[in-house]
Scaffold this motif. Structure first.
Motif, PDB file in Angstrom:
ATOM      1  N   SER A   1       0.793  -1.122  -0.138  1.00 48.87           N
ATOM      2  CA  SER A   1       0.060  -0.053   0.122  1.00 48.87           C
ATOM      3  C   SER A   1       0.713   1.353   0.174  1.00 48.87           C
ATOM      4  CB  SER A   1      -0.871   0.092   1.310  1.00 48.87           C
ATOM      5  OG  SER A   1      -1.800  -0.867   0.886  1.00 48.87           O
ATOM      6  N   GLY A   2       2.226   1.183  -0.114  1.00 47.61           N
ATOM      7  CA  GLY A   2       2.848   2.167  -0.193  1.00 47.61           C
ATOM      8  C   GLY A   2       2.895   3.047   1.261  1.00 47.61           C
ATOM      9  N   VAL A   3       2.896   2.525   2.365  1.00 48.11           N
ATOM     10  CA  VAL A   3       2.759   3.152   3.415  1.00 48.11           C
ATOM     11  C   VAL A   3       4.153   3.936   3.757  1.00 48.11           C
ATOM     12  CG1 VAL A   3       2.734   3.035   6.314  1.00 48.11           C
ATOM     13  CG2 VAL A   3       1.012   1.677   4.803  1.00 48.11           C
ATOM     14  N   ARG A   4       4.203   5.275   4.289  1.00 45.13           N
ATOM     15  CA  ARG A   4       5.532   5.942   4.348  1.00 45.13           C
ATOM     16  C   ARG A   4       6.303   5.664   5.445  1.00 45.13           C
ATOM     17  NH1 ARG A   4       2.816  11.018   3.065  1.00 45.13           N
ATOM     18  NH2 ARG A   4       4.054  11.877   4.518  1.00 45.13           N
ATOM     19  N   ARG A   5       5.743   5.381   6.520  1.00 39.98           N
ATOM     20  CA  ARG A   5       6.478   5.121   7.689  1.00 39.98           C
ATOM     21  C   ARG A   5       5.763   3.852   8.444  1.00 39.98           C
ATOM     22  NH1 ARG A   5       9.760   7.489   5.674  1.00 39.98           N
ATOM     23  NH2 ARG A   5      11.070   9.113   6.401  1.00 39.98           N
ATOM     24  N   VAL A   6       6.426   2.798   8.882  1.00 37.71           N
ATOM     25  CA  VAL A   6       5.839   1.594   9.778  1.00 37.71           C
ATOM     26  C   VAL A   6       6.755   1.672  10.957  1.00 37.71           C
ATOM     27  CG1 VAL A   6       6.675  -0.162   8.319  1.00 37.71           C
ATOM     28  CG2 VAL A   6       4.966  -0.596   9.913  1.00 37.71           C
TER      29      VAL A   6
ATOM     30  N   LEU B   1      15.794  -3.316   3.629  1.00 37.65           N
ATOM     31  CA  LEU B   1      17.077  -3.577   3.273  1.00 37.65           C
ATOM     32  C   LEU B   1      16.666  -4.370   1.816  1.00 37.65           C
ATOM     33  CD1 LEU B   1      19.547  -4.962   5.802  1.00 37.65           C
ATOM     34  CD2 LEU B   1      19.453  -2.552   4.910  1.00 37.65           C
ATOM     35  N   GLY B   2      15.660  -5.397   1.776  1.00 35.85           N
ATOM     36  CA  GLY B   2      15.439  -6.033   0.784  1.00 35.85           C
ATOM     37  C   GLY B   2      14.317  -5.476  -0.058  1.00 35.85           C
ATOM     38  N   ARG B   3      13.434  -4.895   0.432  1.00 34.32           N
ATOM     39  CA  ARG B   3      12.003  -4.177  -0.442  1.00 34.32           C
ATOM     40  C   ARG B   3      11.969  -2.953  -0.313  1.00 34.32           C
ATOM     41  NH1 ARG B   3      10.264  -8.462  -3.438  1.00 34.32           N
ATOM     42  NH2 ARG B   3       8.229  -7.308  -3.297  1.00 34.32           N
ATOM     43  N   GLY B   4      12.766  -2.221   0.550  1.00 35.14           N
ATOM     44  CA  GLY B   4      12.711  -0.681   0.685  1.00 35.14           C
ATOM     45  C   GLY B   4      11.500  -0.331   1.627  1.00 35.14           C
ATOM     46  N   VAL B   5      10.920  -1.153   2.419  1.00 34.18           N
ATOM     47  CA  VAL B   5       9.747  -0.826   3.127  1.00 34.18           C
ATOM     48  C   VAL B   5      10.428   0.275   4.393  1.00 34.18           C
ATOM     49  CG1 VAL B   5       8.118  -1.683   4.859  1.00 34.18           C
ATOM     50  CG2 VAL B   5       8.749  -3.190   3.039  1.00 34.18           C
ATOM     51  N   PRO B   6       9.850   1.354   4.539  1.00 36.40           N
ATOM     52  CA  PRO B   6      10.329   2.501   5.523  1.00 36.40           C
ATOM     53  C   PRO B   6       9.958   2.120   6.901  1.00 36.40           C
ATOM     54  CG  PRO B   6       8.509   3.182   4.379  1.00 36.40           C
ATOM     55  CD  PRO B   6       8.685   1.927   3.798  1.00 36.40           C
ATOM     56  N   ALA B   7      10.544   1.056   7.416  1.00 33.46           N
ATOM     57  CA  ALA B   7      10.196   0.509   8.646  1.00 33.46           C
ATOM     58  C   ALA B   7      11.221   1.149   9.561  1.00 33.46           C
ATOM     59  CB  ALA B   7      10.498  -0.936   8.702  1.00 33.46           C
TER      60      ALA B   7
ATOM     61  N   VAL C   1       8.430   8.328  14.331  1.00 36.74           N
ATOM     62  CA  VAL C   1       7.749   8.400  12.634  1.00 36.74           C
ATOM     63  C   VAL C   1       7.891   9.600  11.879  1.00 36.74           C
ATOM     64  CG1 VAL C   1       5.357   8.572  11.787  1.00 36.74           C
ATOM     65  CG2 VAL C   1       5.787   6.663  13.301  1.00 36.74           C
ATOM     66  N   THR C   2       8.055  10.646  12.749  1.00 37.42           N
ATOM     67  CA  THR C   2       8.239  12.037  11.907  1.00 37.42           C
ATOM     68  C   THR C   2       9.677  12.139  11.669  1.00 37.42           C
ATOM     69  OG1 THR C   2       8.304  13.607  13.997  1.00 37.42           O
ATOM     70  CG2 THR C   2       5.995  13.189  12.840  1.00 37.42           C
ATOM     71  N   ASP C   3      10.658  11.945  12.562  1.00 39.89           N
ATOM     72  CA  ASP C   3      11.927  12.419  12.569  1.00 39.89           C
ATOM     73  C   ASP C   3      13.098  11.110  12.336  1.00 39.89           C
ATOM     74  OD1 ASP C   3      11.029  14.727  12.779  1.00 39.89           O
ATOM     75  OD2 ASP C   3      11.640  15.187  14.670  1.00 39.89           O
ATOM     76  N   GLY C   4      12.553   9.990  12.674  1.00 39.22           N
ATOM     77  CA  GLY C   4      13.437   8.677  12.625  1.00 39.22           C
ATOM     78  C   GLY C   4      13.691   8.353  11.025  1.00 39.22           C
ATOM     79  N   THR C   5      15.092   7.547  11.119  1.00 36.58           N
ATOM     80  CA  THR C   5      15.564   7.303   9.808  1.00 36.58           C
ATOM     81  C   THR C   5      15.002   5.808   9.329  1.00 36.58           C
ATOM     82  OG1 THR C   5      17.482   8.631  10.205  1.00 36.58           O
ATOM     83  CG2 THR C   5      17.786   6.875   8.318  1.00 36.58           C
ATOM     84  N   PRO C   6      14.323   5.497   8.251  1.00 41.24           N
ATOM     85  CA  PRO C   6      13.913   4.186   8.057  1.00 41.24           C
ATOM     86  C   PRO C   6      15.110   3.031   8.111  1.00 41.24           C
ATOM     87  CG  PRO C   6      12.651   5.727   6.549  1.00 41.24           C
ATOM     88  CD  PRO C   6      13.810   6.544   7.483  1.00 41.24           C
ATOM     89  N   GLY C   7      14.883   1.850   8.460  1.00 45.31           N
ATOM     90  CA  GLY C   7      15.705   0.928   8.531  1.00 45.31           C
ATOM     91  C   GLY C   7      16.483   0.859   9.967  1.00 45.31           C
ATOM     92  N   GLU C   8      16.630   2.003  10.554  1.00 47.28           N
ATOM     93  CA  GLU C   8      17.339   2.165  11.984  1.00 47.28           C
ATOM     94  C   GLU C   8      16.517   1.498  13.105  1.00 47.28           C
ATOM     95  OE1 GLU C   8      20.566   3.342  12.416  1.00 47.28           O
ATOM     96  OE2 GLU C   8      20.726   3.029  10.125  1.00 47.28           O
ATOM     97  N   ALA C   9      17.301   1.063  13.953  1.00 49.56           N
ATOM     98  CA  ALA C   9      16.745   0.788  15.324  1.00 49.56           C
ATOM     99  C   ALA C   9      16.985   1.846  16.399  1.00 49.56           C
ATOM    100  CB  ALA C   9      17.406  -0.796  15.900  1.00 49.56           C
TER     101      ALA C   9
END
Ligand code: A2R
Length: 301
Positions: free
Chosen positions: A95-100, A147-153, A215-223
């Motif tokens: 669904s192209g969610v921008r942040r999870v 990493l594999g699918r570009g999901v902004p988690a 959600v607003t300021d974090g970097t996708p992929g990071e813990a």
């Protein structure tokens, strides 16, 4: 921002929905017990729900949350916490969610070398409990999706949190509930489990603020750890609670309440989240504990 909260009727979900509303977000909360229901173990339902709602952000809170209960039901914990998270990640991708935001736990770190305390996100994950293992799986499914699918988690490792509304099967409310019951019954002692474990305890109202900032300021992929950096032993928590009661109550250890395997020390390093979002906790532990006690006193017997 249009947001979906899974596990919305749980302890954190209710506080998060209130915070998102305060911030002016358009938030929808769903749970497996609600109408419409969202059971995250059903990939079809998760996919159609997220496709229909088209949220900008998903706060994925749904899960089995009690560490002690995971010993008796490791398969269920993996099915809900790991596979359920996979279902949410796949639906977000489609669904192209921008942040999870995927909610993991300090329990992922498990048996930590004392030299690694306070625990940074780079510390090895060595879970000791089935709950911790299920959250490591969720964390790595989120990393792989990124990493594999570009999901902004964004992967959260939440340390202990408490506050009004947490059910009494968790540490702080269990102590507070017993203290209020002893006040009402005129008792002189309360039974407790292990008093030695050291934990990093946040107020849930600070935790939900951290989640939105990630959600607003974090970097996708990071813990990111969500923690205070301050360790308190369970006996100190008990003493702080007892300082708020007029009764002189003794603590009596009941071996039946002591967990056979307990992670000894979990204290986090909050440098990363503070650097990324500016977040620091606002609630003092004393205030949080007093609020939890008051919430039980406000309940009828
Ligand atoms: O067990 P229920 O019916 O109260 O529902 C819980 C819900 N939940 C699910 N929702 C959808 N599909 C499922 N298969 C499913 N299994 C459980 O997640 C409950 O409403 C929510 C979790 O709420 P609490 O147990 O109160 O956890 P809390 O403290 O709000 O923690 C939120 C998240 C969890 O992932 C924890 O493991 C993590 O933060 O620390």
């Amino acid at each position: 921002m249009r947001a979906l909260v899974t596990g919305a009727s749980g302890f954190v979900g209710q506080h998060l929905l209130a915070h998102l509303a305060e911030q002016g977000d358009d938030a929808v909360g769903l749970d497996r017990s609600g109408t419409p229901s969202l059971d995250i173990t059903d990939p079809g339902v998760v996919a159609t729900t997220i496709a229909d709602l088209r949220p900008d952000a998903v706060y994925h809170l749904a899960g089995l949350s009690h560490v002690g209960e995971s010993w008796d039901a490791p398969q269920s914990f993996m099915a809900v916490n790991a596979i359920g998270t996979l279902n949410v990640l796949q639906a977000c991708e489609r669904s192209g969610v921008r942040r999870v935001l995927v909610i993991g736990s300090a329990d992922e770190y498990g048996l930590v070398d004392p030299a690694d305390v306070p625990i940074a996100e780079t510390t090895a994950l060595r879970p000791m409990t089935p709950y911790g293992a299920s959250k490591v799986a969720a964390d790595f499914l989120a990393l792989q999706a990124f990493l594999g699918r570009g999901v902004p988690a964004i992967r959260v490792r939440a340390f202990n949190h408490t506050g009004p509304g947490q059910p009494p099967r968790f540490l702080v409310p269990s102590l507070a509930h017993r203290i209020v019951a002893a006040e009402r019954a005129g008792l002189d002692e309360i039974v407790v489990g292990s008093l030695d474990a050291v934990r990093d305890i946040l107020d849930v109202r600070d935790v939900v603020r951290a989640y939105r900032l990630l959600v607003t300021d974090g970097t996708p992929g990071e813990a990111y750890n969500v923690c205070s950096g301050r360790g308190v032993a369970v006996h100190e928590v008990a003493d702080l609670l007892l300082a708020n009661t007029p009764r002189a109550l003794r603590l009596v250890v009941d071996p039946a309440l002591v967990r056979p395997i307990e992670v000894p020390v979990l204290v986090g390093d909050a440098t990363k989240i503070t650097g990324a979002t500016g977040w620091t906790p606002r609630y003092e532990l004393e205030q949080t504990l007093a609020d939890v006690l008051e919430s039980f006193r406000a309940q009828p017997t």
